[in-house]
Design an enzyme around this catalytic site. Structure first.
Site, mmCIF file in Angstrom:
data_model
loop_
_atom_site.group_PDB
_atom_site.id
_atom_site.type_symbol
_atom_site.label_atom_id
_atom_site.label_comp_id
_atom_site.label_asym_id
_atom_site.label_seq_id
_atom_site.Cartn_x
_atom_site.Cartn_y
_atom_site.Cartn_z
ATOM 1 N N GLU A 104 1.006 -1.322 -0.319
ATOM 2 C CA GLU A 104 0.221 -0.059 -0.091
ATOM 3 C C GLU A 104 1.056 1.378 -0.537
ATOM 4 O O GLU A 104 2.147 2.087 0.908
ATOM 5 C CB GLU A 104 -1.410 -0.068 1.088
ATOM 6 C CG GLU A 104 -1.963 1.182 1.625
ATOM 7 C CD GLU A 104 -2.907 0.883 2.246
ATOM 8 O OE1 GLU A 104 -3.643 -0.219 2.912
ATOM 9 O OE2 GLU A 104 -3.418 2.028 2.701
ATOM 10 N N LYS A 106 -7.615 -0.613 11.483
ATOM 11 C CA LYS A 106 -7.269 -0.749 9.700
ATOM 12 C C LYS A 106 -5.824 -0.242 9.949
ATOM 13 O O LYS A 106 -4.117 -0.897 9.210
ATOM 14 C CB LYS A 106 -8.115 -0.761 9.337
ATOM 15 C CG LYS A 106 -7.306 -1.553 7.841
ATOM 16 C CD LYS A 106 -7.348 -0.424 6.374
ATOM 17 C CE LYS A 106 -6.207 -1.887 5.611
ATOM 18 N NZ LYS A 106 -5.497 -0.297 4.884
ATOM 19 N N ASP A 126 3.869 -13.670 11.892
ATOM 20 C CA ASP A 126 2.771 -14.434 12.253
ATOM 21 C C ASP A 126 2.249 -13.422 11.740
ATOM 22 O O ASP A 126 1.686 -13.791 12.716
ATOM 23 C CB ASP A 126 2.459 -15.679 12.358
ATOM 24 C CG ASP A 126 1.017 -16.946 12.346
ATOM 25 O OD1 ASP A 126 0.449 -15.767 10.961
ATOM 26 O OD2 ASP A 126 0.398 -17.332 12.832
ATOM 27 N N HIS A 160 -2.174 10.355 -1.520
ATOM 28 C CA HIS A 160 -2.438 8.948 -2.258
ATOM 29 C C HIS A 160 -3.054 8.801 -3.250
ATOM 30 O O HIS A 160 -2.338 8.629 -4.212
ATOM 31 C CB HIS A 160 -4.364 8.140 -1.570
ATOM 32 C CG HIS A 160 -3.480 7.613 -0.451
ATOM 33 N ND1 HIS A 160 -5.298 7.068 -0.078
ATOM 34 C CD2 HIS A 160 -3.084 7.626 0.391
ATOM 35 C CE1 HIS A 160 -4.546 6.018 1.182
ATOM 36 N NE2 HIS A 160 -2.989 6.716 1.362
HETATM 37 C C1 MEV Z 1 -5.786 3.073 5.090
HETATM 38 O O1 MEV Z 1 -5.056 2.207 4.704
HETATM 39 C C2 MEV Z 1 -6.390 3.358 6.521
HETATM 40 C C3 MEV Z 1 -7.103 4.275 6.852
HETATM 41 O O2 MEV Z 1 -7.947 4.319 6.520
HETATM 42 C C4 MEV Z 1 -7.109 4.487 8.479
HETATM 43 C C5 MEV Z 1 -7.540 5.026 9.118
HETATM 44 O O3 MEV Z 1 -8.730 5.837 8.693
HETATM 45 O O4 MEV Z 1 -7.747 5.752 10.610
HETATM 46 C C6 MEV Z 1 -6.577 5.805 6.063
#
Ligand code: MEV
Length: 430
Positions: free
Chosen positions: A82, A269, A285, A383
């Site tokens: 990413e 995430k 892992d 991005h």
């Molecule tokens: C993207 O990989 C991760 C984000 O969505 C985390 C977040 O929203 O805090 C930018």
């Protein structure tokens, strides 16, 4: 379409495996040649690691800069697909540096092994009997791993409880094991299998599952950093916001996540973007880490965040993270993957706890960076710049062409493959 029913695929040579896949999927010569390029890990190593190997899947390995963890500078290898993640971690670590970087502390590496006992006549009596024999069971478990015991680790404690299920009462036994510098799954699973027959005798039941729990509640890490108003403001000059305002925005973002599972999931995430990337770089892992992290985030009865934020007396932002991080430096891919070994060397660490501490710092940095961007300019701007570069590369741009085409597409707000090809054509015709 051919049949996927192939017996003894694992016994076939690399060439034979490739020609089967080639025929099945209609791969061409160039694709087969690409698969044969194993990269840093040769076929023999890869084939010992998993089954039926035909190639390796490579990921970019980036280095996150600016990290200072427990007073020590470190370069952090991160493997992932990413864009923006490595840059974001480095940026956040740079902001945290102004106040000394990250402090982090791992608990002793205690993992839980579970043994499930079913068909019990008297579950409560079985629990008592197991508790009464706990010392003997711990000794028995330790006989299965004298090396771990020699290094000061090994089974330490037994905990057991009865649970009600639709299939009747069960007794669940937890064996707590200090796994030292291992991730621990092998040692713990072996110990659980070793004590299971004795548990059957003591309980009068039947042992079923005997396996590690990835919800490593006794093997957690806490990390903390202060992001000052001043450093935040300087990091965001073009945004026109004062440091204090940025902090208020970040606190709003945090409290949104702390009270909403849909947001908390994405918040976490972002944390795992950093933690998984270091895990993959160092041969850990990462599925175990993911499972443990999200289960830990739900322990209070509702899914929450792994980080929290508050203000200190001067109004600076204090970020904290607490989560289970079960990683190892002995056994597994960390010892067989050539790049993982180098990644550990780059980190300059000697123990699994040090690795876990750095990973917690990276998780916090990643989360802070995401909140900082989301609560101010949004993440698409950064991005899109990177996305445009990828599109330019896919259109065939090379060297200087990549940046020029990406910039033009970003400026035009028209980031598309056909536009990249058009621009590339014009660029080359000049
Ligand atoms: C993207 O990989 C991760 C984000 O969505 C985390 C977040 O929203 O805090 C930018």
């Amino acid at each position: 379409m051919g049949s996927s029913e192939i017996s003894g695929f694992y016994k076939k040579s690399l060439g034979e495996r490739l020609s089967i896949v080639r025929e099945f999927a209609g791969l061409d010569e160039a694709e087969i040649e690409l698969l044969k390029k194993f990269g840093a890990m040769d076929f023999e190593t890869a084939d010992r690691m998993v089954e039926n190997v035909v190639s390796t899947q490579q990921l970019p390995l980036g280095i996150a800069t600016n990290f200072r963890v427990n007073g020590k500078d470190c370069l952090v290898p991160m493997a992932l697909e990413e864009p923006s993640v490595v840059a974001a971690a480095s940026k956040a670590a740079g902001i945290a540096r102004e106040k000394g970087g990250f402090s982090a502390e791992a608990t002793p590496p205690i993992m839980i092994g579970q043994v499930q006992l079913v068909h019990l006549k008297e579950a409560e009596r079985a629990v008592k009997e197991i508790e009464r024999n706990a010392g003997r069971l711990v000794d028995l478990a330790n006989q299965a791993d004298p090396v771990l015991v020699k290094f000061g680790g090994g089974a330490k404690k037994i905990e057991s409880r009865a649970i009600e299920t639709k299939r009747g009462k069960m007794v669940i036994v937890h064996l707590l094991v200090d796994v030292k510098d291992a991730m621990g799954a092998n040692a713990v699973n072996t110990m659980c299998e070793t004590i299971a027959p004795e548990l059957e005798k003591l309980s009068g039941g039947e042992a079923r599952l005997r396996i590690i729990s990835n919800l490593a509640v006794y093997r957690t890490v806490k990390a903390k950093a202060t992001f000052s108003k001043k450093a935040l403001e300087e990091s965001f000059k073009e945004g026109g916001l004062k440091g204090g305002e940025i902090i208020e925005h970040i606190l709003d973002a945090y409290h949104f996540a702390a009270n909403d599972a849909f947001r908390a999931c994405t918040h976490n995430k972002g944390i795992m973007n950093g933690i998984d990337a270091v895990a993959i770089a160092t041969g850990q892992d990462f599925r175990a880490l993911e499972a443990g992290a999200h289960a830990f985030a739900s322990l209070k009865g509702k899914y929450g965040t792994l980080t929290s934020y508050s203000k200190d007396r001067e109004g600076n932002l204090v970020g904290e993270i607490e989560m289970p991080i079960a990683v190892g430096l002995v056994g597994g891919a960390v010892k067989t993957s050539p790049v993982a070994k180098i990644a550990v060397k780059i980190l300059g660490i000697k123990t699994a706890s040090e690795l876990a501490e750095i990973m917690a710092a990276v998780g916090l940095a990643q989360n802070f960076a995401a909140l900082r961007a989301l609560a101010t300019e949004g993440i698409q701007k950064g991005h899109m710049r990177l996305h445009a570069k990828n599109i330019a590369v896919m259109a065939g741009a090379k060297g200087k062409e990549i940046d020029e085409i990406a910039e033009k597409m970003a400026w035009e707000r028209n980031i598309r493959a056909d536009r990249a090809k058009e621009l590339l054509k014009g660029f080359r015709e000049k």
